[in-house]
Design a protein around this motif. Structure first.
Motif: not given
Length: 352
Positions: A74-78, A104-112, A157-161, A270-272
């Motif tokens: 899961v990725t936070p969109a905003n 997401a963490k509780k559900n065992g989903q990875m986080r970007r 992962a972090w989208d740094v820039v 990352t944003e398909l």
């Protein structure tokens, strides 16, 4: 979307895809299950916060979003963007990011995690004043320090820039370039490594870099420069915001991904999404399905493309209609939560 359009489009879906696949324990396999079986780390989705997309509170939307068989990441969109994380200088608010990350963490989903530095969605306090280079570097480091430290060990992962290049491969004119200079990205990645830790992948993320052309070549050169200087970078995110019928071919995308992989960095889509010119039609949905499948298959077949994230999965919460006039229906689920032909095409691409 009219039901007649979806029904007609589904008529073209192969019978083998009409029924969900079953796992060894009889549980329905979703896209993440198929992605992992295909050798990817995840199939994920961006999720928006109710504060910016009120329809995101829909119980059915939340049920699908939290289904780890469909979305293993899961990725936070905003919610992790600067204007929400640091709305006032040195005042940090993690409410909107936590609303996505904690479940997401509780559900065992990875986080970007998305994102640390961008030219857009900045707070007024940051954009309404002129700074010296030392002042802005201090502000940048302080922001990255707080946010990356807060989410340390929470993010794959972090989208740094984010989105630093123009279409011709030149650097985008923005606050960071004007004040700090071209090396502002080096600082951002070094700060990210310092505070996010060594277990988090650091990504450069951009759109229109999915095929070999000036902009993607500029990112290739960025990676080469970083590698030569010892600047930490682990991955390149290909946003993959496409329009039905003009998506890069499977071959073009695969060659481009492999080009990045040859530099020693991993790649992710990352944003398909694949937007449609409205009104929709069965023919457009059939083409959309082919376009989605080409991208997913290219990632699956590449040397080191680790996963695919769709930029939300349900048409009513898509960002597309608000930005592209006359475009929409870009997601895998229709308004009535019916899975579109594109969903089944993605599943097929992951199976084969």
């Amino acid at each position: 979307m009219k039901v007649t359009i979806l029904t007609a489009a589904l008529a073209a879906v192969p019978a083998s895809l009409a029924a969900p696949t079953k796992g060894h324990e009889g549980k329905t396999r979703g896209l993440d299950d198929l992605a992992k079986r295909a050798g990817l780390l995840y199939f994920g989705t961006a999720i928006d916060n109710p504060f910016s997309s009120p329809k995101a509170v829909d119980p059915k939307y939340q049920e699908i979003a939290r289904n780890s068989h469909e979305f293993g990441q899961v990725t936070p969109a905003n919610g992790q963007k600067w204007m929400y994380i640091e709305p006032e200088r040195n005042v940090f608010n993690y409410t909107y990011g936590d609303a996505i990350i904690k479940p997401a963490k509780k559900n065992g989903q990875m986080r970007r995690c998305h994102n640390l530095l961008w030219h857009s969605q900045l707070p007024d306090w940051l954009t309404s004043k002129n700074y010296t280079k030392p002042e802005l570097l201090s502000i940048m480091e302080n922001h990255i320090k707080h946010e990356a430290s807060y989410y340390k060990n929470e993010c794959y992962a972090w989208d740094v820039v984010n989105e630093a290049f123009n279409e011709d491969g030149t650097l985008r004119e923005d606050l960071w370039l004007w004040t700090i200079g071209p090396d502002y990205m080096e600082y951002a990645f070094k700060f990210a490594r310092k505070y996010a830790g060594h277990g988090t992948k650091l990504y450069y993320n951009d759109y229109n870099i999915e095929r070999i052309q000036n902009k993607s070549t500029a990112v290739v050169n960025l990676v080469k420069t970083f590698r030569k200087k010892g600047v930490p970078i682990d991955g390149v995110g290909l946003q993959a915001h496409f329009t039905t019928g003009s998506t890069p071919s499977y071959e073009d995308q695969l060659a481009n991904i492999n080009r990045f992989n040859s530099l020693g960095v991993e790649v992710a889509l990352t944003e398909l999404d694949v937007r449609v010119s409205l009104p929709d039609s069965p023919e457009k949905q059939a083409q959309q399905a082919k376009d989605y499948a080409a991208s997913v298959k290219a990632c699956k077949d590449a040397k080191n493309c680790v996963g695919v994230t769709v930029w939300d999965f349900w048409d009513p919460v898509s960002w597309v209609p608000g930005v592209f006039a006359g475009k929409g229906n870009a997601c895998l689920w229709a308004e009535d939560f019916t899975k579109k032909p594109a969903y089944y095409a993605v599943a097929d691409a992951l199976r084969n």
